[in-house]
Design an enzyme around this catalytic site. Structure first.
Site, PDB file in Angstrom:
ATOM      1  N   ARG A   1     -77.872 -61.528  42.175  1.00 39.22           N
ATOM      2  CA  ARG A   1     -77.750 -61.201  40.752  1.00 39.22           C
ATOM      3  C   ARG A   1     -76.458 -61.826  40.228  1.00 39.22           C
ATOM      4  O   ARG A   1     -75.455 -61.899  40.948  1.00 39.22           O
ATOM      5  CB  ARG A   1     -77.743 -59.688  40.545  1.00 39.22           C
ATOM      6  CG  ARG A   1     -79.057 -59.039  40.893  1.00 39.22           C
ATOM      7  CD  ARG A   1     -79.129 -57.618  40.373  1.00 39.22           C
ATOM      8  NE  ARG A   1     -79.261 -57.556  38.925  1.00 39.22           N
ATOM      9  CZ  ARG A   1     -80.392 -57.817  38.263  1.00 39.22           C
ATOM     10  NH1 ARG A   1     -81.489 -58.129  38.918  1.00 39.22           N
ATOM     11  NH2 ARG A   1     -80.435 -57.750  36.959  1.00 39.22           N
TER      12      ARG A   1
ATOM     13  N   CYS B   1     -80.858 -60.792  27.123  1.00 35.75           N
ATOM     14  CA  CYS B   1     -81.210 -60.763  28.548  1.00 35.75           C
ATOM     15  C   CYS B   1     -82.717 -60.728  28.821  1.00 35.75           C
ATOM     16  O   CYS B   1     -83.364 -61.764  28.688  1.00 35.75           O
ATOM     17  CB  CYS B   1     -80.486 -59.613  29.223  1.00 35.75           C
ATOM     18  SG  CYS B   1     -80.334 -59.862  30.986  1.00 35.75           S
TER      19      CYS B   1
ATOM     20  N   HIS C   1     -74.868 -58.681  27.475  1.00 36.35           N
ATOM     21  CA  HIS C   1     -75.473 -57.358  27.337  1.00 36.35           C
ATOM     22  C   HIS C   1     -74.655 -56.361  26.549  1.00 36.35           C
ATOM     23  O   HIS C   1     -73.525 -56.617  26.220  1.00 36.35           O
ATOM     24  CB  HIS C   1     -75.565 -56.763  28.733  1.00 36.35           C
ATOM     25  CG  HIS C   1     -76.946 -56.710  29.198  1.00 36.35           C
ATOM     26  ND1 HIS C   1     -77.909 -56.019  28.543  1.00 36.35           N
ATOM     27  CD2 HIS C   1     -77.540 -57.279  30.266  1.00 36.35           C
ATOM     28  CE1 HIS C   1     -79.028 -56.150  29.206  1.00 36.35           C
ATOM     29  NE2 HIS C   1     -78.838 -56.915  30.255  1.00 36.35           N
TER      30      HIS C   1
HETATM   31  N1  GLN Z   1     -84.764 -58.192  34.625  1.00 38.15           N
HETATM   32  C1  GLN Z   1     -84.089 -59.363  34.193  1.00 38.15           C
HETATM   33  C2  GLN Z   1     -83.208 -60.011  35.249  1.00 38.15           C
HETATM   34  O1  GLN Z   1     -82.716 -59.350  36.130  1.00 38.15           O
HETATM   35  C3  GLN Z   1     -83.288 -59.034  32.966  1.00 38.15           C
HETATM   36  C4  GLN Z   1     -82.265 -58.033  33.266  1.00 38.15           C
HETATM   37  C5  GLN Z   1     -81.577 -57.536  32.075  1.00 38.15           C
HETATM   38  O2  GLN Z   1     -82.112 -57.472  30.951  1.00 38.15           O
HETATM   39  N2  GLN Z   1     -80.370 -57.108  32.370  1.00 38.15           N
HETATM   40  O3  GLN Z   1     -82.969 -61.204  35.188  1.00 38.15           O
END
Ligand code: GLN
Length: 240
Positions: free
Chosen positions: A128, A95, A191
């Site tokens: 998101r 990520c 993740h």
């Molecule tokens: N901050 C990054 C995003 O939101 C990565 C997030 C994460 O590692 N979950 O795209």
């Protein structure tokens, strides 16, 4: 007995959703096969890494805030990390770390510079991308299952994706692909403890590391993965 060194980069900042579980899985699956494993933690504070004695680098995910802090630290090691990758060094990047291997991660009012090891770019979208993921990689048979939560949309240009999305968003939400596979770099939006329920993915990473270390490497000894496979299949049954 062969010793394998896993370098955990910035565990103090990049460790969302239990990404460290991936280290436990890599380590255990090596130990079950009789290898000795050394895990080296490189924190943001010391930023000391010896890549010449590293077999696998793991970098986890982080929030935008954490990525900004880590970015300048990573850039200090750009040359070493680039050489390591070009020399077939193995990397698992999750990520936020996946994004930082690319050229940049563009937020609303600023741009975080990446390592440019991968020819990819990321921009934060309006929503998101959150949810369960099932994706098929050409590298092994078992579908990759896991969870994603990212604002960034990643354009991978001419890179090979890691996997084709069966369920979930992946790199952008509309290209149908997840992650990048470049040389021995495995970069993914998936993740948390990704590897425990994806034993074939874990073994692919281990095989790359062992092959690089020992040209006479004959393949990994088989393990009883019935529990791990049940975990993988349960996700596919539930969300597939
Ligand atoms: N901050 C990054 C995003 O939101 C990565 C997030 C994460 O590692 N979950 O795209």
């Amino acid at each position: 007995m062969q010793e394998i060194t896993i370098l955990h980069l910035f565990p103090d900042l990049l460790n969302l959703y239990g990404d460290t579980g991936n280290i436990a899985c890599l380590k255990k699956r090596l130990e079950w096969r009789g290898y000795q494993v050394k895990v080296v933690r490189c924190t943001v504070e010391d930023n000391q890494m010896d890549l010449t004695h590293t077999d696998i680098v793991f970098i986890g995910g982080g929030s935008d805030r954490e990525q900004k802090i880590v970015c300048s630290k990573l850039l200090e090691k750009k040359k070493e990390l680039t050489e390591y990758v070009e020399n077939d060094g193995v990397v698992l990047a999750v990520c936020g770390a996946y994004q930082l291997l690319g050229k940049y991660y563009k937020l609303d009012d600023e741009t975080i510079e990446g390592l440019s090891i991968l020819d990819i770019t990321t921009e934060r979208g309006e929503t998101r991308l959150i949810g369960n993921v099932i994706a098929q990689s050409p590298l092994f048979e078992q579908p990759i299952v896991g969870f994603e939560n990212h604002g960034g949309r990643t354009i991978i240009n001419n890179h090979e994706p890691l996997a084709k999305i069966i369920k979930g968003y992946g790199n952008t939400g509309d290209t149908g692909y997840e992650g990048v596979h470049y040389k021995n770099v495995f970069a993914t939006y998936i993740h948390g403890p990704l590897l425990p329920k994806n034993p074939q993915f874990c073994d692919e990473i281990l095989s790359c590391a062992l092959r690089r270390k020992d040209p006479n490497f004959k393949g990994l000894e088989k393990l009883d993965d019935s529990l791990e496979n049940q975990a993988n299949e349960a996700i596919i049954k539930r969300f597939g």
